[in-house]
Design an enzyme around this catalytic site. Structure first.
Site, PDB file in Angstrom:
ATOM      1  N   GLN A  60       1.333  -2.786  -9.346  1.00  0.00           N
ATOM      2  CA  GLN A  60       1.856  -1.945 -10.426  1.00  0.00           C
ATOM      3  C   GLN A  60       2.786  -0.919  -9.793  1.00  0.00           C
ATOM      4  O   GLN A  60       2.331  -0.010  -9.088  1.00  0.00           O
ATOM      5  CB  GLN A  60       0.745  -1.220 -11.200  1.00  0.00           C
ATOM      6  CG  GLN A  60       1.371  -0.498 -12.416  1.00  0.00           C
ATOM      7  CD  GLN A  60       0.467   0.482 -13.125  1.00  0.00           C
ATOM      8  OE1 GLN A  60      -0.143   1.326 -12.474  1.00  0.00           O
ATOM      9  NE2 GLN A  60       0.380   0.393 -14.440  1.00  0.00           N
ATOM     10  N   PRO A  78      -4.790  -1.942 -13.884  1.00  0.00           N
ATOM     11  CA  PRO A  78      -4.341  -1.149 -12.733  1.00  0.00           C
ATOM     12  C   PRO A  78      -5.116   0.164 -12.682  1.00  0.00           C
ATOM     13  O   PRO A  78      -5.173   0.881 -13.679  1.00  0.00           O
ATOM     14  CB  PRO A  78      -2.864  -0.894 -13.054  1.00  0.00           C
ATOM     15  CG  PRO A  78      -2.773  -0.983 -14.555  1.00  0.00           C
ATOM     16  CD  PRO A  78      -3.801  -1.987 -14.964  1.00  0.00           C
ATOM     17  N   MET A  79      -5.714   0.447 -11.537  1.00  0.00           N
ATOM     18  CA  MET A  79      -6.493   1.691 -11.433  1.00  0.00           C
ATOM     19  C   MET A  79      -6.291   2.376 -10.095  1.00  0.00           C
ATOM     20  O   MET A  79      -6.611   1.821  -9.031  1.00  0.00           O
ATOM     21  CB  MET A  79      -7.972   1.392 -11.662  1.00  0.00           C
ATOM     22  CG  MET A  79      -8.273   1.160 -13.146  1.00  0.00           C
ATOM     23  SD  MET A  79      -9.985   0.777 -13.442  1.00  0.00           S
ATOM     24  CE  MET A  79     -10.111  -0.840 -12.702  1.00  0.00           C
ATOM     25  N   THR A  80      -5.750   3.587 -10.170  1.00  0.00           N
ATOM     26  CA  THR A  80      -5.540   4.424  -8.993  1.00  0.00           C
ATOM     27  C   THR A  80      -6.870   4.717  -8.333  1.00  0.00           C
ATOM     28  O   THR A  80      -7.800   5.170  -8.998  1.00  0.00           O
ATOM     29  CB  THR A  80      -4.860   5.738  -9.436  1.00  0.00           C
ATOM     30  OG1 THR A  80      -3.541   5.411  -9.846  1.00  0.00           O
ATOM     31  CG2 THR A  80      -4.814   6.755  -8.315  1.00  0.00           C
ATOM     32  N   GLY A 127      -1.598   1.844  -9.238  1.00  0.00           N
ATOM     33  CA  GLY A 127      -0.201   2.262  -9.176  1.00  0.00           C
ATOM     34  C   GLY A 127       0.211   2.478  -7.728  1.00  0.00           C
ATOM     35  O   GLY A 127      -0.515   3.093  -6.948  1.00  0.00           O
ATOM     36  N   TYR A 131       4.107   9.174 -17.504  1.00  0.00           N
ATOM     37  CA  TYR A 131       4.798   9.212 -16.206  1.00  0.00           C
ATOM     38  C   TYR A 131       6.304   8.944 -16.407  1.00  0.00           C
ATOM     39  O   TYR A 131       6.783   8.902 -17.534  1.00  0.00           O
ATOM     40  CB  TYR A 131       4.161   8.194 -15.247  1.00  0.00           C
ATOM     41  CG  TYR A 131       2.738   8.561 -14.885  1.00  0.00           C
ATOM     42  CD1 TYR A 131       2.466   9.719 -14.147  1.00  0.00           C
ATOM     43  CD2 TYR A 131       1.662   7.789 -15.302  1.00  0.00           C
ATOM     44  CE1 TYR A 131       1.158  10.076 -13.823  1.00  0.00           C
ATOM     45  CE2 TYR A 131       0.350   8.138 -14.987  1.00  0.00           C
ATOM     46  CZ  TYR A 131       0.113   9.283 -14.249  1.00  0.00           C
ATOM     47  OH  TYR A 131      -1.175   9.637 -13.930  1.00  0.00           O
ATOM     48  N   HIS A 184       5.032   0.399 -14.304  1.00  0.00           N
ATOM     49  CA  HIS A 184       4.227   1.400 -15.033  1.00  0.00           C
ATOM     50  C   HIS A 184       5.169   2.223 -15.923  1.00  0.00           C
ATOM     51  O   HIS A 184       5.899   3.080 -15.445  1.00  0.00           O
ATOM     52  CB  HIS A 184       3.505   2.303 -14.035  1.00  0.00           C
ATOM     53  CG  HIS A 184       2.397   3.118 -14.642  1.00  0.00           C
ATOM     54  ND1 HIS A 184       2.277   3.341 -15.994  1.00  0.00           N
ATOM     55  CD2 HIS A 184       1.337   3.757 -14.065  1.00  0.00           C
ATOM     56  CE1 HIS A 184       1.202   4.089 -16.230  1.00  0.00           C
ATOM     57  NE2 HIS A 184       0.608   4.351 -15.074  1.00  0.00           N
TER      58      HIS A 184
END
Ligand SMILES: Cc1cc2nc3c(=O)[nH]c(=O)nc-3n(C[C@H](O)[C@H](O)[C@H](O)COP(=O)(O)O)c2cc1C
Length: 373
Positions: free
Chosen positions: A105, A28-30, A62, A177, A172
């Site tokens: 995610q 998962p990559m913002t 995310g 977070y 997540h």
């Protein structure tokens, strides 16, 4: 770079209703390319390219649950509301057409500011104890009511994931977070039943989130939970110093309904407890699998020379050998391997690895963070 027999990475894997053609997961990559929180055609095409090129399972960037301050960047996608969910529906349709599998995610950032924008979300900024980091106040401590509403928002996102046709979902729970702020004693100073001296006590909110999600999606839909020892607030932080503490952390989450633990490390080859099994010992995903019996995903600098924190400082990385990864996969230390930056710069990374075309592998170029390649 010599070639390695990568066949172990290209074995199928099945868990509950999720049938994967291989062991490669897109991490998962913002990416912050969703203005107003709506993933558009460029985002759909970005994920489709990975599905077309043999990524077994794609985990989305995310994407924020329905709480006012669940995200800390205006261009991060929402996972609620008509327009964002219609965008995500286009994404999963395109990924399926290309033969891929995918899960969103689902994310709540807690009290953590983005390091890339000064944007401030609507109030309340919420977290267990109104702390962004140890001794760094920001926002409000969650009340019983906001805790209940937040659990409901996670469950709603999970139900929407299933309704839109996603094959799985990932919660997540890592990197400092919201859920990780509950796990971590230095950001969870609550004296009600969501806080406490032990990791079991501080896990009650995440456990309730998992239970609510399981109730929303039924027994067969696979639930992935991403966890990390490290926090962006402190890369050296550890929630579990021993295997016993790790079991006390992970087992209640698995009992609550998690099927797959996604164990985030910066470098997958680093042993989790070297004092027990040596410098080449099991990594986090290896220990998590051994202690819980759950399936696990490992991650961290696969195929690249530098780590991802360096990437945010503008550092690029060159391709490296997959031999260590393959050894660990062959001994079934973990079940799946997530790949981040290598897939940012090259949508065809998995297909090239499968074909043994190591000469065609590209560098990770930090400038690619500014575009959807
Ligand atoms: C640009 C970028 C954005 C990221 N965003 C997220 C995210 O939204 N959620 C998450 O769990 N991890 C995120 N990460 C961490 C990655 O999922 C992954 O764990 C990390 O990059 C290590 O893998 P790699 O060394 O193969 O890149 C991000 C990493 C990068 C480089």
């Amino acid at each position: 770079m010599s070639s390695t027999d990568v066949s172990s990475l290209f074995q199928p894997f099945r868990i509950k209703s999720l049938d994967l053609k291989n062991r490669i997961v897109m991490a998962p990559m913002t990416r912050s390319f969703s203005p107003e929180g709506v993933p558009g055609d460029n985002v759909t095409a970005y994920y489709r390219r990975r599905a077309e090129n043999e990524v077994g399972l794609i985990l989305s960037e995310g994407t924020a649950i329905d709480r006012p301050a669940a995200k800390n960047d205006p261009n991060v996608p929402f996972f609620h509301g008509d327009a964002p969910l219609s965008g995500w529906s286009n994404v999963i349709e395109a990924v399926h057409k290309a033969g891929g599998k995918m899960g969103p995610q689902i994310w709540h950032v807690g009290a953590v500011k983005s390091f890339q924008t000064d944007w401030v979300p609507p109030s309340p900024i919420e977290s267990p104890s109104g702390l962004e980091a140890p001794n760094a106040p920001r926002g409000e401590a969650m009340s019983d009511e906001t805790i209940a509403d937040t659990i409901a928002a996670y469950a709603k996102a999970a139900a929407d994931s299933q309704r839109l046709g996603f094959d799985t979902l990932e919660i997540h729970g890592a990197h400092g977070y919201l859920l990780d702020q509950f796990f971590w004693g230095l950001t969870n100073a609550r004296d009600d039943r969501f806080g406490g001296q032990t990791i079991q006590e501080r896990s009650r909110f995440p456990v309730e989130v998992v239970k609510a999600i399981r109730a929303a999606v039924g027994p067969d839909y696979p639930i992935i939970l991403r966890l990390s020892q490290w926090k962006q607030q402190d890369y050296k932080a550890r929630l579990a110093e021993t295997p016993d503490e790790m079991a006390a952390w992970l087992l209640p989450l698995v009992e609550a309904g998690v099927d797959v633990l996604h164990c985030s490390q910066r470098r997958f080859w680093e042993p989790e407890f070297a004092e027990i099994d040596g410098e080449n010992g099991l990594n986090f995903a290896g220990w998590a699998k051994k202690l819980t019996g759950a399936a696990t995903i490992s991650v961290g600098s696969v195929g690249l020379s530098g780590d991802f924190i360096a990437a945010f400082g503008g550092e690029s990385s060159a391709p490296t050998s997959l031999a260590n990864l393959v050894q660990r996969m062959e001994r079934e230390e973990f079940d799946l391997i997530a790949v981040g930056r290598a897939l940012i710069s090259d949508p065809a990374w998995a297909a090239k690895v499968h074909a043994g075309d190591t000469a065609a592998l590209k560098d990770f170029n930090a400038a690619d963070l500014g575009q959807l390649v």
